[in-house]
Write a protein that holds these residues in place. Structure first.
Motif, PDB file in Angstrom:
ATOM      1  N   GLY A  56       0.860  -1.195   0.000  1.00 48.51           N
ATOM      2  CA  GLY A  56       0.000   0.000   0.000  1.00 48.51           C
ATOM      3  C   GLY A  56       0.887   1.232   0.000  1.00 48.51           C
ATOM      4  O   GLY A  56       2.084   1.138   0.303  1.00 48.51           O
ATOM      5  N   GLY A  57       0.299   2.386  -0.342  1.00 42.74           N
ATOM      6  CA  GLY A  57       1.120   3.593  -0.480  1.00 42.74           C
ATOM      7  C   GLY A  57       1.417   4.290   0.829  1.00 42.74           C
ATOM      8  O   GLY A  57       2.320   5.117   0.928  1.00 42.74           O
ATOM      9  N   GLY A  58       0.660   3.947   1.882  1.00 40.16           N
ATOM     10  CA  GLY A  58       0.676   4.737   3.106  1.00 40.16           C
ATOM     11  C   GLY A  58       1.976   4.719   3.885  1.00 40.16           C
ATOM     12  O   GLY A  58       2.346   5.715   4.500  1.00 40.16           O
ATOM     13  N   ARG A  84       2.126  14.846   5.355  1.00 41.92           N
ATOM     14  CA  ARG A  84       3.169  15.744   4.843  1.00 41.92           C
ATOM     15  C   ARG A  84       2.972  17.174   5.373  1.00 41.92           C
ATOM     16  O   ARG A  84       1.828  17.656   5.483  1.00 41.92           O
ATOM     17  CB  ARG A  84       3.215  15.707   3.321  1.00 41.92           C
ATOM     18  N   GLY A  91      -7.718   6.760  -4.070  1.00 45.69           N
ATOM     19  CA  GLY A  91      -6.384   6.473  -3.504  1.00 45.69           C
ATOM     20  C   GLY A  91      -5.283   6.822  -4.503  1.00 45.69           C
ATOM     21  O   GLY A  91      -5.550   7.311  -5.605  1.00 45.69           O
ATOM     22  N   GLY A  92      -4.055   6.528  -4.130  1.00 47.59           N
ATOM     23  CA  GLY A  92      -2.919   6.827  -4.997  1.00 47.59           C
ATOM     24  C   GLY A  92      -2.982   6.066  -6.322  1.00 47.59           C
ATOM     25  O   GLY A  92      -2.524   6.546  -7.356  1.00 47.59           O
ATOM     26  N   VAL A 107      -9.723  12.888  -8.853  1.00 51.61           N
ATOM     27  CA  VAL A 107      -8.296  12.580  -8.850  1.00 51.61           C
ATOM     28  C   VAL A 107      -8.173  11.084  -9.135  1.00 51.61           C
ATOM     29  O   VAL A 107      -8.543  10.252  -8.305  1.00 51.61           O
ATOM     30  CB  VAL A 107      -7.643  12.944  -7.498  1.00 51.61           C
ATOM     31  N   GLY A 130      -5.455   9.452  -9.658  1.00 48.50           N
ATOM     32  CA  GLY A 130      -4.186   8.880  -9.201  1.00 48.50           C
ATOM     33  C   GLY A 130      -3.357   8.382 -10.379  1.00 48.50           C
ATOM     34  O   GLY A 130      -3.346   8.991 -11.446  1.00 48.50           O
ATOM     35  N   GLY A 183      -4.993  13.379 -13.102  1.00 50.67           N
ATOM     36  CA  GLY A 183      -4.296  12.126 -12.827  1.00 50.67           C
ATOM     37  C   GLY A 183      -3.730  12.221 -11.418  1.00 50.67           C
ATOM     38  O   GLY A 183      -4.417  12.693 -10.501  1.00 50.67           O
ATOM     39  N   PHE A 184      -2.476  11.804 -11.216  1.00 52.55           N
ATOM     40  CA  PHE A 184      -1.862  11.928  -9.893  1.00 52.55           C
ATOM     41  C   PHE A 184      -1.534  13.397  -9.640  1.00 52.55           C
ATOM     42  O   PHE A 184      -0.904  14.033 -10.471  1.00 52.55           O
ATOM     43  CB  PHE A 184      -0.600  11.074  -9.808  1.00 52.55           C
ATOM     44  N   LYS A 192     -12.188   5.956  -0.736  1.00 52.63           N
ATOM     45  CA  LYS A 192     -12.144   4.729   0.051  1.00 52.63           C
ATOM     46  C   LYS A 192     -11.517   5.081   1.396  1.00 52.63           C
ATOM     47  O   LYS A 192     -10.972   6.178   1.545  1.00 52.63           O
ATOM     48  CB  LYS A 192     -11.359   3.641  -0.686  1.00 52.63           C
ATOM     49  N   GLY A 196      -8.923   5.013   3.044  1.00 52.09           N
ATOM     50  CA  GLY A 196      -7.465   5.101   3.219  1.00 52.09           C
ATOM     51  C   GLY A 196      -7.143   6.085   4.336  1.00 52.09           C
ATOM     52  O   GLY A 196      -7.657   7.203   4.353  1.00 52.09           O
ATOM     53  N   GLY A 251      -4.477   7.870   5.106  1.00 52.64           N
ATOM     54  CA  GLY A 251      -3.789   9.115   4.732  1.00 52.64           C
ATOM     55  C   GLY A 251      -4.790  10.132   4.209  1.00 52.64           C
ATOM     56  O   GLY A 251      -4.871  11.269   4.705  1.00 52.64           O
ATOM     57  N   THR A 252      -5.583   9.714   3.229  1.00 54.21           N
ATOM     58  CA  THR A 252      -6.562  10.627   2.636  1.00 54.21           C
ATOM     59  C   THR A 252      -7.563  11.104   3.688  1.00 54.21           C
ATOM     60  O   THR A 252      -7.932  12.278   3.721  1.00 54.21           O
ATOM     61  CB  THR A 252      -7.305   9.916   1.483  1.00 54.21           C
ATOM     62  N   GLU A 302      -5.974  13.688   5.978  1.00 54.49           N
ATOM     63  CA  GLU A 302      -5.802  14.959   5.253  1.00 54.49           C
ATOM     64  C   GLU A 302      -7.141  15.674   5.083  1.00 54.49           C
ATOM     65  O   GLU A 302      -7.232  16.899   5.213  1.00 54.49           O
ATOM     66  CB  GLU A 302      -5.189  14.676   3.873  1.00 54.49           C
ATOM     67  N   GLU A 325      -8.553  -1.105   7.473  1.00 56.16           N
ATOM     68  CA  GLU A 325      -9.381   0.084   7.197  1.00 56.16           C
ATOM     69  C   GLU A 325     -10.797  -0.045   7.757  1.00 56.16           C
ATOM     70  O   GLU A 325     -11.582   0.894   7.668  1.00 56.16           O
ATOM     71  CB  GLU A 325      -9.440   0.352   5.682  1.00 56.16           C
TER      72      GLU A 325
HETATM   73  N1  UDP Z   1      -2.375  11.106  -3.177  1.00 53.61           N
HETATM   74  C1  UDP Z   1      -1.707  12.148  -3.811  1.00 53.61           C
HETATM   75  N2  UDP Z   1      -2.015  12.391  -5.110  1.00 53.61           N
HETATM   76  C2  UDP Z   1      -2.929  11.669  -5.798  1.00 53.61           C
HETATM   77  C3  UDP Z   1      -3.608  10.619  -5.145  1.00 53.61           C
HETATM   78  C4  UDP Z   1      -3.310  10.359  -3.820  1.00 53.61           C
HETATM   79  O1  UDP Z   1      -0.868  12.836  -3.225  1.00 53.61           O
HETATM   80  O2  UDP Z   1      -3.119  11.965  -6.959  1.00 53.61           O
HETATM   81  C5  UDP Z   1      -2.019  10.825  -1.774  1.00 53.61           C
HETATM   82  C6  UDP Z   1      -3.124  11.160  -0.795  1.00 53.61           C
HETATM   83  O3  UDP Z   1      -3.134  12.558  -0.559  1.00 53.61           O
HETATM   84  C7  UDP Z   1      -2.708  10.309   0.399  1.00 53.61           C
HETATM   85  C8  UDP Z   1      -2.099   9.073  -0.249  1.00 53.61           C
HETATM   86  O4  UDP Z   1      -1.820   9.429  -1.603  1.00 53.61           O
HETATM   87  O5  UDP Z   1      -1.710  10.971   1.147  1.00 53.61           O
HETATM   88  C9  UDP Z   1      -3.042   7.877  -0.258  1.00 53.61           C
HETATM   89  O6  UDP Z   1      -2.972   7.298   0.997  1.00 53.61           O
HETATM   90  P1  UDP Z   1      -4.169   6.486   1.642  1.00 53.61           P
HETATM   91  O7  UDP Z   1      -3.696   6.019   2.972  1.00 53.61           O
HETATM   92  O8  UDP Z   1      -5.410   7.301   1.656  1.00 53.61           O
HETATM   93  O9  UDP Z   1      -4.480   5.289   0.653  1.00 53.61           O
HETATM   94  P2  UDP Z   1      -3.541   4.203  -0.025  1.00 53.61           P
HETATM   95  O10 UDP Z   1      -3.469   4.629  -1.471  1.00 53.61           O
HETATM   96  O11 UDP Z   1      -2.201   4.254   0.690  1.00 53.61           O
HETATM   97  O12 UDP Z   1      -4.268   2.927   0.201  1.00 53.61           O
END
Ligand code: UDP
Length: 396
Positions: free
Chosen positions: A19-21, A190, A221-222, A252, A254, A276-277, A294, A296, A298-299, A302, A320
């Protein structure tokens, strides 16, 4: 007179891309150290599982997207089977046993003054390795899940453990951590989210949004996963049902380029921006009025800081799961997996329930932790200072 240059304190941050977190949290902490202490601390982030462990352990991050998205029932079973004697526990213990030599080598190679772990699978093996080392390296855990956190996150041998919610705090206590080891500061987000945003008017002009219409931000998500396209279609249908636009949409997508292209090729009945991202998430969040995402962590963290009421459209079983009652019980949003229902909720929030939207926005902001990264970083610097003092104080 020239002063001898003091060598930076070496911090090794252990993560892995399941995962991206975890990477995002590690990068947020590194940025926090740089912002508060300049080059006093040198933070090296490593994917300990992929880049240091032997096969088959190094394949875990590759299996994660398949397990969590394609066979969630299996992931859920693995996640929840942690009682002693269960196969989940057996895997964790035997995996850690297999990983020991490689982890020891990584520690010897990097020679850290302090270790931060932002991954649940890395506590047990690190403690075993350090038990056999002549000098104990200060070790802290920063939990990157919001509410439901796996038991493997919590090891009573750590110097400090940072959690993001009351739920995680209570669970950590039940896993044997002491109150003086535990800190509840919020998720490491961040540092840009800690700075005051421009006004909505300025941001909307900068982002080329409609200046007046309420805006819904839709994120997968990312990686841009989940039924984003169906949800976009339902939201725009509901927000144009009266014949004129009663809101605008920002998507978004991603890293999901195919989905981004499909969405961009459609004609929308209301103003719609398809991205996109994006690297300027704080701006997009501050310019919008609510978010569909979803669960997530991080999101979500934020969004709370940005005062966005949240519609959760799904969650990964296990880590989650608790984020859904967290949103509902704190009265900062709703949960629905049905795109049509999500469209109706947004239409209500932008129409007859606008006062409720404002109340939820205030509650979200109150629940957010914009300073969490800095609080965690300062506390970790304190852990290091204390350990150094103990190491340099001669025994009485
Ligand atoms: N995010 C970003 N740009 C994008 C899409 C996502 O910076 O275009 C960041 C979002 O702000 C968050 C992270 O990617 O910090 C996604 O983390 P999250 O824990 O919500 O979900 P994951 O993708 O890790 O399951």
């Amino acid at each position: 007179m020239t002063h001898p240059q003091t060598a930076p304190v070496r911090i090794l941050c252990l993560m892995s891309d399941t995962g991206g977190g975890h990477r995002a949290s590690a990068q947020a902490l590194k940025a926090g150290f740089a912002e508060l202490y300049g080059d006093r601390f040198q933070v090296d982030i490593i994917d300990l599982i992929t880049d240091y462990l032997p096969w088959p352990l190094n394949q875990i991050p590759k299996m994660y997207p398949f397990l969590s998205n394609d066979v969630p029932w299996m992931y859920s079973a693995l996640y929840s089977s942690q009682s002693s004697g269960s196969w989940g526990n057996w895997l964790a213990i035997n995996g850690s046993r297999m990983a020991k030599n490689s982890v020891r080598k990584a520690f010897l190679q990097h020679q850290p003054d302090l270790i931060i772990s932002v991954h649940p699978l890395l506590q047990l093996v690190s403690m075993w390795v350090m038990d056999e080392m002549p000098h104990r390296i200060p070790f802290v855990t920063v939990v990157t899940d919001l509410t439901t956190a796996h038991p493997l996150w919590f090891n009573p041998g750590v110097d400090a453990c940072y959690v993001a919610s009351e739920e995680a705090y209570r669970f950590a206590l039940s896993r044997g951590l002491r109150k003086d080891q535990l800190h509840l500061f919020g998720l490491p987000i961040r540092p840009a989210f800690a700075r005051p945003a421009l006004s909505k008017v300025e941001l909307r002009a900068k982002l080329k949004m409609d200046p007046a219409l309420p805006a819904v931000l839709l994120i997968g998500g990312g990686e841009g996963i989940g039924p984003v396209e169906e949800i976009a279609a339902q939201i725009t249908q509901q927000l144009s049902a009266s014949g004129k636009a009663t809101g605008q949409l920002v998507v978004v997508a991603g890293r999901n380029k195919t989905m981004q292209e499909r969405l961009a090729a459609r004609a929308w009945p209301i103003p719609a921006l398809i991205n996109g991202f994006v690297d300027n998430m704080p701006d997009w969040m501050a310019a919008c009025d609510c978010i569909v995402t979803k669960a997530g962590p991080g999101t979500m963290a934020e969004a709370l800081i940005s005062g966005l009421p949240i519609i959760l459209s799904g969650f990964i079983p296990g880590q989650e799961e608790g984020n859904v009652p967290y949103v509902i019980n704190n009265d900062v949003g709703e949960y629905s997996e049905d795109p049509a229902e999500i469209g109706r909720i947004v239409a209500r929030w932008f129409g007859p329930e606008s006062a409720k939207l404002q109340t939820m926005s205030d509650k979200a902001r109150a629940l957010g932790h914009p300073q969490a990264t800095f609080d965690i970083v300062k506390s970790i610097a304190g852990v290091w200072a204390k350990a150094r003092q103990q190491a340099t104080t001669p025994p009485k």
